[in-house]
Motif scaffolding. Structure first.
Motif, mmCIF file in Angstrom:
data_model
loop_
_atom_site.group_PDB
_atom_site.id
_atom_site.type_symbol
_atom_site.label_atom_id
_atom_site.label_comp_id
_atom_site.label_asym_id
_atom_site.label_seq_id
_atom_site.Cartn_x
_atom_site.Cartn_y
_atom_site.Cartn_z
ATOM 1 N N ASP A 46 0.826 -1.207 0.000
ATOM 2 C CA ASP A 46 0.000 0.000 0.000
ATOM 3 C C ASP A 46 0.861 1.258 0.000
ATOM 4 O OD1 ASP A 46 -2.160 -1.626 -0.062
ATOM 5 O OD2 ASP A 46 -2.810 -1.283 2.009
ATOM 6 N N GLY A 47 1.950 1.249 0.777
ATOM 7 C CA GLY A 47 2.855 2.399 0.793
ATOM 8 C C GLY A 47 3.461 2.621 -0.586
ATOM 9 N N TYR A 113 17.386 -5.220 -7.425
ATOM 10 C CA TYR A 113 16.486 -5.570 -6.325
ATOM 11 C C TYR A 113 16.504 -4.450 -5.288
ATOM 12 C CZ TYR A 113 13.826 -7.837 -2.805
ATOM 13 O OH TYR A 113 12.831 -8.086 -1.904
ATOM 14 N N LEU A 114 15.331 -3.905 -4.971
ATOM 15 C CA LEU A 114 15.221 -2.858 -3.942
ATOM 16 C C LEU A 114 14.482 -3.471 -2.756
ATOM 17 C CD1 LEU A 114 13.939 0.084 -6.182
ATOM 18 C CD2 LEU A 114 16.283 -0.621 -5.748
ATOM 19 N N SER A 115 15.180 -3.637 -1.631
ATOM 20 C CA SER A 115 14.538 -4.289 -0.489
ATOM 21 C C SER A 115 13.755 -3.288 0.355
ATOM 22 C CB SER A 115 15.571 -4.977 0.389
ATOM 23 O OG SER A 115 14.903 -5.529 1.502
ATOM 24 N N PRO A 116 12.451 -3.490 0.521
ATOM 25 C CA PRO A 116 11.658 -2.603 1.368
ATOM 26 C C PRO A 116 11.614 -3.082 2.810
ATOM 27 C CG PRO A 116 10.219 -4.102 0.238
ATOM 28 C CD PRO A 116 11.619 -4.516 -0.123
ATOM 29 N N VAL A 135 16.420 -0.344 1.224
ATOM 30 C CA VAL A 135 15.884 0.984 1.539
ATOM 31 C C VAL A 135 15.395 1.041 2.994
ATOM 32 C CG1 VAL A 135 14.435 2.820 0.608
ATOM 33 C CG2 VAL A 135 15.081 0.926 -0.843
ATOM 34 N N ALA A 136 15.362 -0.106 3.688
ATOM 35 C CA ALA A 136 14.812 -0.117 5.045
ATOM 36 C C ALA A 136 15.920 0.000 6.088
ATOM 37 C CB ALA A 136 14.013 -1.401 5.255
ATOM 38 N N GLY A 295 7.798 0.937 2.171
ATOM 39 C CA GLY A 295 7.283 0.728 0.823
ATOM 40 C C GLY A 295 7.205 2.054 0.076
ATOM 41 N N PHE A 296 6.771 3.094 0.775
ATOM 42 C CA PHE A 296 6.632 4.439 0.191
ATOM 43 C C PHE A 296 7.998 4.968 -0.250
ATOM 44 C CE2 PHE A 296 6.013 9.081 0.625
ATOM 45 C CZ PHE A 296 4.837 9.254 -0.093
#
Lengths: 379, 309
Positions: A46-47, A113-116, A135-136, A295-296
């Motif tokens: 959702d983000g 690969y972008l890890s949320p 990214v987290a 996620g955003f």
């Protein structure tokens, strides 16, 4: 659905007009949308989708699939997305064991690969890869901040517990890395355990002055409720995973006053974050969690890269990602040389706002913090 | 390690045991009387917890929630029995396992569809919160004492039901020879529905009581289901008394294992190694117990030595 159709229609219209836009970027999101951990995947999705919707960017096409929290399912989906859907970028995985199953092979095939969420140490150190971006956080980060906070708060005899699996062991290692006091006890519980009476009795019998616990999801709910009902009143600290917006309402009063560490909080004071919180609430009718914020940010990082570089030129696209030229809800954000965040990690306290349980920042645990594995990464 | 800590851990073990008993009693009734393997028993536990949380949130009273959990789980049990199970009595156990596994998936996704993916809130009522002193200077939560009491009461009630009522006589007769009691004019189909409903209601009650101190979420029933199966294997399939003794054994073994084994290994290893080794072996303790029991009593502690026909 309606909004999606409108965007699809705009996209088709733009294509039909034969405009000279760059090729669309295809994103494969593999995340957990069913089973016990579905709340996390739903928040990340959702983000992510909120950020895409707000940007109005029609060059990004997203395919979403449910991994059911099973590594083999995640691998199958990844293969399908890479081979038949021809995605350029993968993202979405929540759990470290699933990330370890998917990420190394996807990046070896030249995909980004972008890890949320998941940040296993193996991918931050020797196993780092130029096409992998987290990214987290690195998994140890929030626990390290809890250790630093315990030291600052003057705790000198902590009782620590975590489930007996790799992320649990990383958690206690991370806490001990920044905690300078003695240990009153150290317990590994069974993964998925729901009754903590035996552990709480040991905490009561020890002469600890504080308790640190890492028990994600339902395990944390059970522990907090049972701890509150046990009559033990030592101060608790833990990472934000047991105190996110989805879980807090299920814990209720039992969590009030507990200190927890997070790289994000809804009261981080910047305009991007304020807008994110109110837009998310307007769109989905609930407060965002840290997973939603991740996620955003992941989507905004992607959008920033897509706007400056073409994904068919991997070097330029990678450089655009490395620049991290987007407005993070966390305020200042940049990547260390191993493509993991350098960021502040906050200490929050659980409070009640009206009828809703939520968090408020009370201190900064670690400033401009990277991770313990950055030196082992050579790329 | 003081006497009060050991007493507290023993109480914890007994409390954990009676909790499993509520699950195992229903499972063993259904298996013993109807010869049916019901993997979806854990889903009935989950339904009890969700019904209780929803009704408690709506009415503001935990006790209405408790009543709702009994009603909802029993209703779900009757429905499942009438729609699915009835067709499976004469089938192979494998067919029953497949069908009831499908029911787990249906119940889990159905619950998520109705209640969403986030855990629900359910807390213990005000009157049962807090802790009371126990001998030796320790403290013990009132709510857990209540769970022990309810579990023991259910045990006594079931004993009375099976051994001193007409329904009990029929259940025991059905266990021995189902065709014969059918021929004697007992409506076996109604009897099975009643047994299934009782089993389901007990699972629902367990779900509601545990839900107040644990997390009310989709999938909460499956770990308990495995423990319940261990218990009925130890106690002897079909025996309520066996399920009771087996539950207490499993509860106390698991709790004391988690508590004492790491301490024991500390005599030989450094603390970190002792914690790792102790917790690894503690998580196997109940399965070791089951293996030992099965070596000496292959049909369980109170299992009937059946003559295979």
């Amino acid at each position: 659905m309606y909004g999606g159709n409108v965007f699809a229609a705009i996209g088709v219209a733009v294509l039909m007009a034969g405009s000279a836009l760059a090729d669309p970027v295809k994103v494969g999101m593999i995340t957990t949308l069913s089973g016990g951990g579905a709340g996390l995947g739903i928040d990340v999705r959702d983000g992510f989708m909120l950020a895409l919707k707000q940007s109005g960017n029609t060059d990004i096409e997203v395919v979403i699939e449910d991994d059911q929290r099973k590594p083999d399912t995640a691998v199958q989906i990844a293969d399908k997305m890479i081979q038949s859907e021809k995605v350029d970028v993968l993202t979405g995985i929540i759990w470290s064991n699933l990330a370890m199953a998917v990420v190394p092979s996807a990046t070896a095939q030249g995909k980004f690969y972008l890890s949320p969420n998941a940040g296993p140490s193996a991918l931050a150190g020797r196993g780092c890869h130029p096409n992998y971006f987290n990214v987290a956080w690195q998994n140890d980060n929030l626990h390290e901040a809890a250790g630093a906070y315990a030291t600052d708060a003057g705790y000198s005899n902590s009782f620590i517990l975590a489930p007996n699996y790799p992320a649990g062991q990383d958690a206690l290692t991370g806490y001990k890395r920044f905690y300078e006091g003695e240990l009153a006890g150290e317990i590994y519980t069974k993964l998925g355990q729901t009754d903590y009476a035996a552990e709480i009795a040991q905490i009561r019998a020890s002469d600890a002055d504080s308790v640190f616990f890492f028990l994600p999801g339902g395990m944390g709910i059970s522990f907090l409720k049972q701890y509150a009902g046990s009559g033990v009143d030592l101060p608790l600290t833990g990472p934000a995973f047991s105190f996110d917006q989805g879980i807090l309402q299920a814990v209720g009063e039992s969590a009030l006053g507990v200190k927890n560490t997070s790289q994000w909080s809804k009261d981080i004071d910047n305009s991007v974050n304020a807008a994110f919180v109110s837009d998310f609430e307007a769109e989905y009718g609930r407060l965002p969690s840290l997973y939603a914020s991740q996620g955003f940010d992941t989507a905004n990082l992607l959008i920033s890269a897509v706007e400056t570089a073409d994904v068919s030129d991997p070097d330029a696209f990678r450089a655009a990602l490395e620049a991290a030229d987007f407005d993070s809800v966390r305020g200042e954000f940049s990547f260390a040389s191993n493509h993991h965040p350098i960021q502040d990690i906050y200490v929050r306290e659980v409070i009640k706002e009206g009828d809703v349980f939520t968090n408020k920042i009370v201190a900064i645990g670690l400033t401009d913090h990277s991770d313990a594995y950055v030196a082992e990464c050579s790329m | 390690m003081t006497a009060s800590l050991i007493l507290e851990q023993l109480l914890n073990g007994v409390q954990f045991g009676v909790m499993i008993f509520l699950m195992a009693a229903g499972l063993t009734l259904v298996f013993g009387v109807m010869g049916l393997i019901n993997l979806a028993h854990g889903s009935l536990y989950m339904i009890g917890a969700f019904a209780s949380a929803a009704v408690a949130a709506f009415t503001g009273s935990f006790f209405w929630g408790l009543a709702a959990s009994l009603a909802a789980a029993a209703a779900a049990g009757v429905l499942v029995e009438a729609l699915v199970m009835r067709r499976l009595y004469d089938r192979d156990h494998l067919d029953q396992v497949l069908a009831t596994f499908a029911l787990i998936l249906i119940f889990s996704e159905g619950t998520r569809w109705v209640f969403g993916s986030f855990p629900l809130y359910l807390d213990i009522p005000e009157v049962l919160s807090g802790a009371v002193p126990i001998p030796g200077g320790g403290q013990y939560p009132v709510y857990r004492l209540c769970i022990i009491f309810v579990g023991l009461a259910v045990g006594v009630l079931l004993y009375w039901l099976i051994h001193h009522t007409r329904l009990g006589i029929r259940i025991r007769a059905g266990e021995n020879d189902r065709e014969m009691i059918d021929a004697l004019g007992v409506n076996i189909s109604k009897l099975y529905t009643a047994v299934f409903a009782i089993g389901a209601a007990l699972a629902g009650l367990a779900g509601a009581m545990v839900g107040a101190i644990q997390s009310v979420q989709v999938g909460m029933g499956e770990p308990v289901l495995i423990l319940a199966f261990v218990v009925i294997v130890i106690g002897g399939i079909g025996s309520i008394r066996g399920a009771f003794i087996g539950s207490l054994l499993v509860g106390v073994t698991d709790t004391m294992g988690r508590f004492l084994l790491p301490e024991f290994f500390r005599l030989f290893f450094d603390p970190a190694g002792a914690t790792a080794a102790g917790s690894a072996i503690a998580s196997m303790a109940i399965y070791l117990l089951m293996a030992v029991v099965l070596i000496f009593r292959p049909s369980g502690l109170f299992g009937a030595r059946r003559v295979e026909s």
